[in-house]
Write a protein that holds these residues in place. Structure first.
Motif, PDB file in Angstrom:
ATOM      1  N   ALA A  84      25.172  86.861  18.750  1.00 24.42           N
ATOM      2  CA  ALA A  84      26.254  86.197  18.016  1.00 24.42           C
ATOM      3  C   ALA A  84      25.690  85.291  16.932  1.00 24.42           C
ATOM      4  CB  ALA A  84      27.131  85.398  18.981  1.00 24.42           C
ATOM      5  N   LEU A  85      24.573  84.643  17.197  1.00 19.86           N
ATOM      6  CA  LEU A  85      23.944  83.771  16.211  1.00 19.86           C
ATOM      7  C   LEU A  85      23.499  84.591  14.998  1.00 19.86           C
ATOM      8  CD1 LEU A  85      21.403  80.943  17.003  1.00 19.86           C
ATOM      9  CD2 LEU A  85      21.059  82.468  15.071  1.00 19.86           C
ATOM     10  N   VAL A  86      22.882  85.739  15.248  1.00 22.00           N
ATOM     11  CA  VAL A  86      22.438  86.599  14.148  1.00 22.00           C
ATOM     12  C   VAL A  86      23.637  87.132  13.373  1.00 22.00           C
ATOM     13  CG1 VAL A  86      21.152  88.675  13.544  1.00 22.00           C
ATOM     14  CG2 VAL A  86      20.324  87.185  15.378  1.00 22.00           C
ATOM     15  N   HIS A  87      24.697  87.484  14.080  1.00 20.81           N
ATOM     16  CA  HIS A  87      25.916  87.967  13.412  1.00 20.81           C
ATOM     17  C   HIS A  87      26.455  86.907  12.457  1.00 20.81           C
ATOM     18  CE1 HIS A  87      29.819  89.888  12.811  1.00 20.81           C
ATOM     19  NE2 HIS A  87      30.366  88.724  13.080  1.00 20.81           N
ATOM     20  N   GLU A  88      26.540  85.656  12.933  1.00 19.84           N
ATOM     21  CA  GLU A  88      27.032  84.575  12.080  1.00 19.84           C
ATOM     22  C   GLU A  88      26.113  84.375  10.876  1.00 19.84           C
ATOM     23  OE1 GLU A  88      29.830  82.940  12.269  1.00 19.84           O
ATOM     24  OE2 GLU A  88      30.505  83.778  14.173  1.00 19.84           O
ATOM     25  N   ALA A  89      24.806  84.426  11.118  1.00 16.27           N
ATOM     26  CA  ALA A  89      23.854  84.240  10.025  1.00 16.27           C
ATOM     27  C   ALA A  89      24.001  85.330   8.972  1.00 16.27           C
ATOM     28  CB  ALA A  89      22.427  84.214  10.576  1.00 16.27           C
ATOM     29  N   ALA A  90      24.211  86.565   9.411  1.00 20.95           N
ATOM     30  CA  ALA A  90      24.328  87.682   8.469  1.00 20.95           C
ATOM     31  C   ALA A  90      25.542  87.523   7.562  1.00 20.95           C
ATOM     32  CB  ALA A  90      24.402  89.001   9.234  1.00 20.95           C
ATOM     33  N   VAL A 100      14.346  83.362   4.858  1.00 22.10           N
ATOM     34  CA  VAL A 100      14.760  83.159   6.248  1.00 22.10           C
ATOM     35  C   VAL A 100      13.605  82.582   7.037  1.00 22.10           C
ATOM     36  CG1 VAL A 100      15.524  84.310   8.370  1.00 22.10           C
ATOM     37  CG2 VAL A 100      16.395  85.085   6.146  1.00 22.10           C
ATOM     38  N   VAL A 101      13.880  81.524   7.798  1.00 18.97           N
ATOM     39  CA  VAL A 101      12.885  80.933   8.693  1.00 18.97           C
ATOM     40  C   VAL A 101      13.432  80.957  10.112  1.00 18.97           C
ATOM     41  CG1 VAL A 101      11.658  78.825   9.348  1.00 18.97           C
ATOM     42  CG2 VAL A 101      11.812  79.475   6.938  1.00 18.97           C
ATOM     43  N   LEU A 110      15.177  87.053  16.478  1.00 16.82           N
ATOM     44  CA  LEU A 110      16.273  86.638  15.600  1.00 16.82           C
ATOM     45  C   LEU A 110      15.963  86.942  14.145  1.00 16.82           C
ATOM     46  CD1 LEU A 110      16.880  85.052  18.269  1.00 16.82           C
ATOM     47  CD2 LEU A 110      17.860  83.278  16.813  1.00 16.82           C
ATOM     48  N   GLY A 111      14.785  86.525  13.691  1.00 17.05           N
ATOM     49  CA  GLY A 111      14.429  86.769  12.300  1.00 17.05           C
ATOM     50  C   GLY A 111      14.329  88.246  11.990  1.00 17.05           C
ATOM     51  N   VAL A 112      13.751  89.004  12.897  1.00 18.09           N
ATOM     52  CA  VAL A 112      13.609  90.446  12.692  1.00 18.09           C
ATOM     53  C   VAL A 112      14.977  91.111  12.630  1.00 18.09           C
ATOM     54  CG1 VAL A 112      12.796  92.580  13.766  1.00 18.09           C
ATOM     55  CG2 VAL A 112      11.306  90.572  13.702  1.00 18.09           C
ATOM     56  N   ALA A 113      15.894  90.704  13.518  1.00 17.58           N
ATOM     57  CA  ALA A 113      17.228  91.303  13.531  1.00 17.58           C
ATOM     58  C   ALA A 113      18.007  90.952  12.273  1.00 17.58           C
ATOM     59  CB  ALA A 113      17.991  90.854  14.771  1.00 17.58           C
ATOM     60  N   LEU A 114      17.866  89.712  11.796  1.00 20.14           N
ATOM     61  CA  LEU A 114      18.563  89.334  10.566  1.00 20.14           C
ATOM     62  C   LEU A 114      17.983  90.100   9.382  1.00 20.14           C
ATOM     63  CD1 LEU A 114      20.691  87.687   9.144  1.00 20.14           C
ATOM     64  CD2 LEU A 114      19.046  85.800   8.962  1.00 20.14           C
ATOM     65  N   ALA A 115      16.664  90.227   9.340  1.00 19.60           N
ATOM     66  CA  ALA A 115      16.037  90.991   8.260  1.00 19.60           C
ATOM     67  C   ALA A 115      16.528  92.433   8.261  1.00 19.60           C
ATOM     68  CB  ALA A 115      14.516  90.948   8.416  1.00 19.60           C
TER      69      ALA A 115
END
Length: 268
Positions: A84-90, A100-101, A110-115
């Motif tokens: 859910a955190l990655v979804h919100e970030a995207a 992205v940090v 998290l970083g890999v999934a957002l990338a």
């Protein structure tokens, strides 16, 4: 007299896992059998799971937002709720060229999934735990990012200050006295530094928000996870540090995400 060989049929493995208390024994058996290279390795993996090691540590990876993230022994296993955190970030990140940090990165999930969700990112990740950094290096490097070892912001290149579009910080938020109440898989097999958030569970988070404004770009956002009962206090800490804050929840994933931005930018 010969010793009978162990039964490594799927049904036999399912029975062993179910007897050990594995709720999803069928799925776990399939994952273990797929990951094992030979009968000896299969037996070792089944035994490790039977005695209580997390499945992800047994097979060497975790599924996270459709990605296979490598996870070493003792490294924090990314939770499904954190998707859910990655979804919100995207939803808040420019599709191309975002900086992205990922702080307290653990495996780097998290970083890999957002990338993976965006077209292009400049990805950086850091963790204080050397074991986590060794693990994250494989995941983050494969995604084109850089990994650093050290305490929170300390190891990051100074050139990132004021440039970070998305700061992901999955800080530990379990109060110290509640560590012993966690499931044995987490309590006994994940690094304590990845779980222990101090007296009230928010000590590491306060250290992050105290410095976040210096690192965020105009319009940049900080996202971190907390429990529902800690949300009000977490928001107070964010606003006390001079940042805007709001809470996003996902009932299906049982997730609570705090989203913060610099006070000189529109509220996220």
């Amino acid at each position: 007299m010969s010793i009978p060989s162990l039964d490594h049929s799927e049904s036999a493995i399912v029975t062993r896992l179910r007897t050990a208390g594995c709720v999803f024994a069928e799925d776990e058996a399939q994952m273990i059998m797929s990951a094992a290279g030979n009968a000896a390795e299969l037996e070792e993996m089944v035994e490790r799971r039977v005695v209580g090691l997390p499945l992800e540590h047994v097979v060497g990876y975790a599924e996270f937002r459709g990605l296979r993230i490598e996870v070493d022994a003792e490294v924090f296993v990314p939770r499904r709720r954190t998707e859910a955190l990655v979804h919100e970030a995207a939803q808040l990140t420019p599709a191309r060229g975002a900086v992205v940090v990922d702080l307290c990165c653990g495996s780097g999930a998290l970083g890999v999934a957002l990338a993976a969700a965006l077209e292009e990112v400049e990805l950086h990740a850091a963790d204080v735990d050397p074991a986590a950094v060794r693990c994250a290096r494989r995941n983050v490097t494969a995604a084109g990012g850089e990994i650093y070892e050290g305490d929170l912001f300390a190891p990051l290149p100074s050139g990132l200050k004021g440039r970070v579009d998305v700061l992901l910080s999955n800080v530990p938020y379990v109060p110290t006295v509640e560590i012993e109440l966690l499931p044995a898989e987490a309590r006994d097999h994940e690094a304590r530094v990845a779980l222990d958030g101090g007296v009230d569970g928010l000590e590491v988070m306060r250290r992050v928000v105290a410095e976040a404004a210096d690192w965020l770009a105009p319009g940049g956002v900080l996202l971190f996870e907390t429990s529902e009962r800690q949300a009000d206090e977490a928001v107070a800490a964010v606003t006390g540090a001079g940042l805007h804050a709001r809470v996003a929840t996902d009932d299906e994933l049982d997730a609570t995400v705090i989203i913060a931005s610099r006070s000189d930018a529109p509220a996220p």
